[in-house]
Scaffold this motif. Structure first.
Motif, PDB file in Angstrom:
ATOM      1  N   LEU A  78       0.743  -0.900   0.010  1.00 56.67           N
ATOM      2  CA  LEU A  78       0.088   0.136   0.040  1.00 56.67           C
ATOM      3  C   LEU A  78       0.770   1.188   0.055  1.00 56.67           C
ATOM      4  CD1 LEU A  78      -3.006   1.167   0.228  1.00 56.67           C
ATOM      5  CD2 LEU A  78      -2.619   1.004   2.805  1.00 56.67           C
ATOM      6  N   LEU A  79       0.425   2.167  -0.952  1.00 61.49           N
ATOM      7  CA  LEU A  79       1.262   3.542  -0.869  1.00 61.49           C
ATOM      8  C   LEU A  79       0.926   4.282   0.135  1.00 61.49           C
ATOM      9  CD1 LEU A  79       3.073   5.256  -2.539  1.00 61.49           C
ATOM     10  CD2 LEU A  79       1.315   6.191  -3.708  1.00 61.49           C
ATOM     11  N   LEU A  80       1.927   4.727   0.999  1.00 63.41           N
ATOM     12  CA  LEU A  80       2.033   5.615   2.117  1.00 63.41           C
ATOM     13  C   LEU A  80       2.886   6.485   1.988  1.00 63.41           C
ATOM     14  CD1 LEU A  80       1.908   3.421   5.331  1.00 63.41           C
ATOM     15  CD2 LEU A  80       0.081   3.961   3.869  1.00 63.41           C
ATOM     16  N   LEU A  81       2.507   7.836   2.246  1.00 61.71           N
ATOM     17  CA  LEU A  81       3.262   9.340   2.466  1.00 61.71           C
ATOM     18  C   LEU A  81       3.592   9.658   3.843  1.00 61.71           C
ATOM     19  CD1 LEU A  81       0.971  11.286  -0.228  1.00 61.71           C
ATOM     20  CD2 LEU A  81       2.783   9.448  -0.593  1.00 61.71           C
ATOM     21  N   GLN A  82       4.659  10.192   4.086  1.00 63.69           N
ATOM     22  CA  GLN A  82       4.995  10.460   5.326  1.00 63.69           C
ATOM     23  C   GLN A  82       4.882  12.175   5.151  1.00 63.69           C
ATOM     24  OE1 GLN A  82       9.127  10.076   6.513  1.00 63.69           O
ATOM     25  NE2 GLN A  82       8.480   9.964   8.561  1.00 63.69           N
ATOM     26  N   ARG A  83       3.990  12.609   6.421  1.00 70.32           N
ATOM     27  CA  ARG A  83       3.658  13.821   6.210  1.00 70.32           C
ATOM     28  C   ARG A  83       5.046  14.770   6.793  1.00 70.32           C
ATOM     29  NH1 ARG A  83      -1.924  14.885   7.154  1.00 70.32           N
ATOM     30  NH2 ARG A  83      -1.447  16.718   8.426  1.00 70.32           N
ATOM     31  N   ALA A  84       5.021  15.982   6.536  1.00 65.32           N
ATOM     32  CA  ALA A  84       6.410  16.890   6.593  1.00 65.32           C
ATOM     33  C   ALA A  84       6.165  17.285   7.889  1.00 65.32           C
ATOM     34  CB  ALA A  84       6.379  18.048   5.689  1.00 65.32           C
ATOM     35  N   ASP A  85       7.392  17.679   8.548  1.00 62.87           N
ATOM     36  CA  ASP A  85       7.454  18.140   9.866  1.00 62.87           C
ATOM     37  C   ASP A  85       7.018  19.403  10.032  1.00 62.87           C
ATOM     38  OD1 ASP A  85       9.360  19.523   8.532  1.00 62.87           O
ATOM     39  OD2 ASP A  85      11.055  18.386   9.530  1.00 62.87           O
ATOM     40  N   THR A  86       6.529  20.179   8.999  1.00 59.14           N
ATOM     41  CA  THR A  86       5.962  21.369   9.103  1.00 59.14           C
ATOM     42  C   THR A  86       4.492  21.423   9.124  1.00 59.14           C
ATOM     43  OG1 THR A  86       5.928  21.583   6.616  1.00 59.14           O
ATOM     44  CG2 THR A  86       7.905  22.403   7.828  1.00 59.14           C
ATOM     45  N   GLU A  87       3.809  20.272   9.124  1.00 60.79           N
ATOM     46  CA  GLU A  87       2.548  20.212   9.186  1.00 60.79           C
ATOM     47  C   GLU A  87       1.761  20.381  10.643  1.00 60.79           C
ATOM     48  OE1 GLU A  87      -0.323  18.881   6.831  1.00 60.79           O
ATOM     49  OE2 GLU A  87       1.486  19.605   5.582  1.00 60.79           O
ATOM     50  N   ARG A  88       0.521  21.014  10.730  1.00 61.48           N
ATOM     51  CA  ARG A  88      -0.052  21.480  11.888  1.00 61.48           C
ATOM     52  C   ARG A  88      -0.402  20.210  12.760  1.00 61.48           C
ATOM     53  NH1 ARG A  88      -4.782  25.184  10.588  1.00 61.48           N
ATOM     54  NH2 ARG A  88      -5.073  23.681   8.696  1.00 61.48           N
ATOM     55  N   MET A  89      -0.438  19.025  12.108  1.00 63.72           N
ATOM     56  CA  MET A  89      -1.112  17.923  13.009  1.00 63.72           C
ATOM     57  C   MET A  89      -0.257  16.580  12.243  1.00 63.72           C
ATOM     58  SD  MET A  89      -5.012  18.523  13.713  1.00 63.72           S
ATOM     59  CE  MET A  89      -5.089  17.082  14.791  1.00 63.72           C
ATOM     60  N   PHE A  90      -0.031  15.702  13.094  1.00 64.38           N
ATOM     61  CA  PHE A  90       0.584  14.268  12.758  1.00 64.38           C
ATOM     62  C   PHE A  90       1.860  14.521  12.086  1.00 64.38           C
ATOM     63  CE2 PHE A  90      -4.143  13.830  12.587  1.00 64.38           C
ATOM     64  CZ  PHE A  90      -4.498  13.374  13.568  1.00 64.38           C
ATOM     65  N   LEU A  91       2.869  15.203  12.613  1.00 64.67           N
ATOM     66  CA  LEU A  91       4.080  15.527  11.888  1.00 64.67           C
ATOM     67  C   LEU A  91       4.889  14.272  11.805  1.00 64.67           C
ATOM     68  CD1 LEU A  91       3.168  18.122  13.327  1.00 64.67           C
ATOM     69  CD2 LEU A  91       5.644  18.667  13.502  1.00 64.67           C
ATOM     70  N   ASP A  92       5.236  13.900  10.636  1.00 58.80           N
ATOM     71  CA  ASP A  92       6.325  12.769  10.475  1.00 58.80           C
ATOM     72  C   ASP A  92       5.464  11.486  10.643  1.00 58.80           C
ATOM     73  OD1 ASP A  92       8.616  14.221   9.817  1.00 58.80           O
ATOM     74  OD2 ASP A  92       8.953  14.296  12.095  1.00 58.80           O
ATOM     75  N   LEU A  93       4.488  11.505  10.675  1.00 62.54           N
ATOM     76  CA  LEU A  93       3.553  10.322  10.456  1.00 62.54           C
ATOM     77  C   LEU A  93       3.230   9.791   9.168  1.00 62.54           C
ATOM     78  CD1 LEU A  93       1.658  10.543  14.015  1.00 62.54           C
ATOM     79  CD2 LEU A  93       3.571   9.194  13.495  1.00 62.54           C
ATOM     80  N   TRP A  94       2.741   8.640   9.027  1.00 65.68           N
ATOM     81  CA  TRP A  94       2.349   8.077   7.676  1.00 65.68           C
ATOM     82  C   TRP A  94       0.793   7.733   7.518  1.00 65.68           C
ATOM     83  CZ3 TRP A  94       6.479   6.605   4.353  1.00 65.68           C
ATOM     84  CH2 TRP A  94       7.649   6.893   4.666  1.00 65.68           C
ATOM     85  N   ASP A  95       0.534   8.067   6.177  1.00 66.96           N
ATOM     86  CA  ASP A  95      -0.969   7.892   5.814  1.00 66.96           C
ATOM     87  C   ASP A  95      -1.164   7.819   4.341  1.00 66.96           C
ATOM     88  OD1 ASP A  95      -3.690   7.978   6.121  1.00 66.96           O
ATOM     89  OD2 ASP A  95      -3.729   9.920   6.896  1.00 66.96           O
ATOM     90  N   VAL A  96      -2.068   7.610   3.954  1.00 67.74           N
ATOM     91  CA  VAL A  96      -2.383   7.398   2.334  1.00 67.74           C
ATOM     92  C   VAL A  96      -2.470   8.746   1.772  1.00 67.74           C
ATOM     93  CG1 VAL A  96      -3.724   5.146   2.570  1.00 67.74           C
ATOM     94  CG2 VAL A  96      -5.066   7.081   2.849  1.00 67.74           C
ATOM     95  N   PRO A  97      -2.494   9.007   0.431  1.00 65.32           N
ATOM     96  CA  PRO A  97      -2.753  10.150  -0.236  1.00 65.32           C
ATOM     97  C   PRO A  97      -4.169  10.305   0.032  1.00 65.32           C
ATOM     98  CG  PRO A  97      -1.446   8.560  -1.707  1.00 65.32           C
ATOM     99  CD  PRO A  97      -2.034   7.754  -0.449  1.00 65.32           C
TER     100      PRO A  97
END
Length: 287
Positions: A78-97
């Motif tokens: 499954l394709l997952l993307l890692q959220r950037a550390d500049t996001e307001r929530m869930f920094l550096d965590l993985w999720d689907v597009p």
């Protein structure tokens, strides 16, 4: 940005979602935000895993780094993307597009295609199904709701069948670095074991449910294949029985023809006059 999705790319079971975001939120006033999630698997079809080619079981994870560019393909990923550390929530965590839209006039299914393209550069080819009934999420704008869809994308489908290549390294994923700084093709075990920590437990549960749905597809395919084999064998047995019956009938006819020819031969020859027969120790001469 991709063009509007043709209706044929959406199963009838999902067409009730072809509504505007503001319509959904008006019907569900308990939510302030509606977001979508795109579940992109490789291989795109569960049938491609029946059976996997020899030697394709992976020892490493398929990620966007050069170190694992040539990792082999094995189980479903499954394709997952890692959220950037500049996001307001869930920094550096993985999720689907996926994600939401500030345009309330956007349609839900169009949003799936647009978010997939914006975050990965992949073009939606068709919807496969909805994953779960939806997930309640927390957002910076208040309570939200996430609809999850398994989809197929043009690039993965056209990249070839599983036996025609050795890695996903050549499949280009175009990340927007401001939003995501890494991607991974993760296995079910890697998600379950939190090798790639997912944003929320609810997101993780939906991902595992998506893998389970694909596993059910494989089992159903196996059952259909076994049933087809049973039908084929039964048909072959019936054909063999018919052939055997025809052979026996032919043998009986041949035997009857031989007996008839022997009787006709005896009738033509007449009695065996002049022959001697021994009966009760006496010699009897026919004349």
């Amino acid at each position: 940005m991709p063009s509007k999705m043709p209706p044929k790319n959406c199963p009838a079971a999902l067409r009730h979602h072809n509504i505007r975001l503001k319509t959904f939120l008006k019907r569900n006033k308990q939510y302030n935000v509606l977001t979508v999630g795109s579940f992109i698997f490789f291989p795109p079809r569960a049938a491609a895993l029946l059976p996997p080619p020899f030697g394709f079981i992976p020892n490493r994870t398929l990620v966007s780094s050069m170190a694992t560019r040539n990792s082999p393909i094995g189980p479903a990923r499954l394709l997952l993307l890692q959220r950037a550390d500049t996001e307001r929530m869930f920094l550096d965590l993985w999720d689907v597009p996926g994600g939401g839209s500030e345009l309330a006039s956007s349609k839900i299914l169009d949003l799936v295609a647009n978010k997939t393209f914006d975050q990965t550069g992949l073009h939606l080819k068709k919807f496969v199904r909805q994953i779960s009934d939806g997930v309640e999420i927390k957002t910076s704008d208040g309570p939200g709701f996430m609809l999850c869809f398994e989809i197929e994308v043009k690039e993965v489908t056209e990249f070839g069948e599983i036996e025609k290549f050795d890695s996903l390294g050549d499949l280009k994923i175009e990340l927007v670095r401001a939003d995501h700084h890494e991607f991974v093709w993760a296995t079910e075990e890697e998600i379950r074991d939190e090798i790639f920590p997912v944003a929320t437990p609810e997101h993780k549960a939906v991902m595992l449910q998506a893998f389970e749905r694909r596993r059910q597809d494989v089992e159903e395919m196996k059952e259909r294949a076994m049933e087809a084999c049973r039908v084929q064998k039964h048909t072959q047995y019936e054909e063999d029985d018919v052939d055997a019956t025809v052979t026996e009938d032919d043998d009986e006819v041949d035997g009857e023809e031989e007996d008839s020819e022997e009787d006709e031969k005896k009738a033509d020859e007449g009695p065996d006059y002049g022959k001697v027969s021994v009966k009760h120790n006496r010699i009897i001469k026919f004349w």
